[in-house]
Design an enzyme around this catalytic site. Structure first.
Site, mmCIF file in Angstrom:
data_model
loop_
_atom_site.group_PDB
_atom_site.id
_atom_site.type_symbol
_atom_site.label_atom_id
_atom_site.label_comp_id
_atom_site.label_asym_id
_atom_site.label_seq_id
_atom_site.Cartn_x
_atom_site.Cartn_y
_atom_site.Cartn_z
ATOM 1 N N PHE A 128 0.874 -1.182 0.000
ATOM 2 C CA PHE A 128 0.000 0.000 0.000
ATOM 3 C C PHE A 128 0.903 1.220 0.000
ATOM 4 C CE2 PHE A 128 -2.490 3.522 1.445
ATOM 5 C CZ PHE A 128 -3.680 3.352 0.757
ATOM 6 N N ASP A 164 9.533 2.705 1.467
ATOM 7 C CA ASP A 164 8.393 3.533 1.830
ATOM 8 C C ASP A 164 8.208 3.420 3.341
ATOM 9 O OD1 ASP A 164 6.013 4.729 2.390
ATOM 10 O OD2 ASP A 164 4.896 3.806 0.737
ATOM 11 N N LYS A 208 2.964 11.038 7.127
ATOM 12 C CA LYS A 208 2.146 10.798 8.315
ATOM 13 C C LYS A 208 2.659 11.536 9.556
ATOM 14 C CE LYS A 208 0.138 6.446 6.722
ATOM 15 N NZ LYS A 208 -1.299 6.503 6.715
HETATM 16 N N1 PLP Z 1 2.752 4.731 1.969
HETATM 17 C C1 PLP Z 1 2.362 3.968 3.001
HETATM 18 C C2 PLP Z 1 3.258 2.868 3.474
HETATM 19 C C3 PLP Z 1 1.142 4.193 3.629
HETATM 20 O O1 PLP Z 1 0.764 3.411 4.645
HETATM 21 C C4 PLP Z 1 0.330 5.248 3.161
HETATM 22 C C5 PLP Z 1 -0.973 5.513 3.799
HETATM 23 O O2 PLP Z 1 -1.507 4.754 4.538
HETATM 24 C C6 PLP Z 1 0.772 6.013 2.089
HETATM 25 C C7 PLP Z 1 1.993 5.739 1.514
HETATM 26 C C8 PLP Z 1 -0.071 7.127 1.541
HETATM 27 O O3 PLP Z 1 -0.080 8.210 2.401
HETATM 28 P P1 PLP Z 1 -1.188 9.356 2.223
HETATM 29 O O4 PLP Z 1 -2.495 8.762 2.632
HETATM 30 O O5 PLP Z 1 -0.722 10.457 3.120
HETATM 31 O O6 PLP Z 1 -1.174 9.742 0.779
#
Ligand code: PLP
Length: 412
Positions: A138, A223, A252
């Site tokens: 994700f 990520d 986040k």
């Molecule tokens: N990358 C990871 C690992 C995430 O868990 C998330 C969101 O849950 C994102 C990217 C996307 O972040 P955003 O919702 O701020 O776009």
């Protein structure tokens, strides 16, 4: 439903299905609803509220900056961005950082950097660059990112998707090795998969992945939007394997729970592919975001929240593992990032609703898993209280009479 919830449901797009509670106030690990009822926040806004709600130091940084200078765009230098980027690079060991807002934007930035690096530095023929991702990933909700999701719903109805991505099983370094071609630019991976179900890979997986990437001149992009900034008990989750990636995404918690603030951090030769005008964002790196991001990083260090996450995470995982209930298939996690996987019959969504009634906010995620990602400031007694409530709810779920009673109560 309260009037406020009805309003949100009436005028909202319906792309979320909130639990039946309207939150109006937050402080530390607690949230209050519009009836004055207090809840413990064991979800932490999908890991965005590591410092606790409305942390006074972060609120002070936000308000002081908002009263001095707001958004000016990146057309000019501002006095907050440099210190923020320098601090983020010093903490993560990266050379450079590019500020964005959401996590998805930081990931998109990484994808763009990797493709351009492949053409400019690695010598991949034009428009042939491939990026490998992991099954169960994700990384956000943009068209490109959902295009390589393995969750059918995230893709359904949103094609066509950009080409140039392929997916390999998460936790399987040999599969990565087999998938690499001379056109492979990067491997994008979450060191611990969050939305995919708090999936912790086998020990040594990431170290082996890093070795494979180096051997094939492939960028390793971690990520850490969810797993970073102490969530797993290290500043970056990839540090559990002693790995230094070529690029890292943060988001986040970087915004202190107050603002969307994200970064793509990378080695200089990777970031160096961007020229003025190649990429950007109106609000990315604005003075308020930079001031809050810097205060968040300082608070993380000054309050020793990474160490705290490691200690409290160990405690939480022990307490969860001690719950003796056949409804639980598996407890997994790292630091204050835990998943409790239930038998299919238990319906994690029902458990989450019962926990809400018991005063604990959580959310279910894939594989019938209840996710727990409380603010990193949580203490042992608060963990005890939340785990006791979970144990009680699971006890009721496990007993046929308890389940029947719940179904009768909720069916009307
Ligand atoms: N990358 C990871 C690992 C995430 O868990 C998330 C969101 O849950 C994102 C990217 C996307 O972040 P955003 O919702 O701020 O776009």
């Amino acid at each position: 439903m309260s009037d406020l919830a009805t309003l949100e449901a009436r005028y909202g797009a319906g792309n979320y299905a909130p639990l039946p509670v309207t939150i109006v106030r937050g402080e530390g690990v607690y949230l209050w609803d519009d009836r004055g009822r207090r809840y413990m926040d064991m979800m932490g806004a999908y890991s965005a509220v590591s410092f606790g709600h409305c942390h006074p130091r972060l609120v002070a940084a936000l308000t002081a900056q908002a009263q001095r200078l707001d958004t000016i765009s990146r057309a000019y230098f501002n006095d907050r961005l440099g210190p923020f980027l320098a601090r983020a690079c010093a903490l993560t060991g990266m050379d450079t950082a590019l500020p964005m807002n959401s996590g998805a934007e930081a990931v998109e930035t990484a994808l763009k950097a990797a493709r351009k690096w492949a053409y400019r530095v690695k010598g991949v023929p034009p428009d042939c660059a491939e990026i490998i991702v992991a099954d169960g990933n994700f990384h956000g909700r943009t068209i490109a990112i959902t295009g390589f999701s393995s969750v059918p719903q995230y893709r359904d109805g949103f094609g066509p998707f950009p080409p140039g991505f392929r997916s390999v099983p998460f936790g399987d370094a040999a599969a990565l090795s087999a998938a690499i071609t001379p056109h492979t630019a990067a491997f994008l991976v979450e060191p611990v998969q969050g939305e995919g179900g708090i999936n912790v890979p086998p020990a040594g997986y990431l170290a082996e992945v890093a070795r494979i990437c180096r051997a094939h001149d492939v960028l390793l992009l971690c990520d850490e939007v969810q797993s970073g900034l102490g969530r797993t008990g290290k500043l970056l989750a990839c540090q559990h394997d002693g790995v230094e990636p070529d690029g890292v995404m943060l988001g986040k918690a970087l915004g202190g729970g107050l603002l969307p603030v994200s970064l793509f951090l990378a080695r200089r030769d990777v970031m160096g592919v961007f020229a003025p005008g190649d990429h950007g964002s109106t609000f990315g790196g604005n003075p308020i975001a930079a001031a809050v991001g810097l205060a968040a990083l300082d608070t993380l260090v000054d309050e020793r929240l990474v160490e705290r996450s490691a200690a409290m995470g160990t405690y939480l995982l022990h307490r969860l593992a001690d719950i003796d209930n056949p409804v639980i298939c598996e407890v997994r996690g790292r630091g204050l990032f835990a998943g409790v996987e239930l038998q299919r019959s238990a319906r994690a969504g029902d458990v989450v609703k019962r926990l809400l009634e018991a005063g604990v906010l959580t959310k279910d995620t894939h594989r019938n898993t209840i996710r727990l990602a409380p603010p990193l400031i949580i203490d042992e007694s608060q963990i005890d209280w939340a785990v006791d409530r979970l144990a009680e709810v699971l006890e009721k779920i496990a007993s046929p009479s308890g389940q029947a009673q719940y179904e009768a109560e909720t069916s009307g």
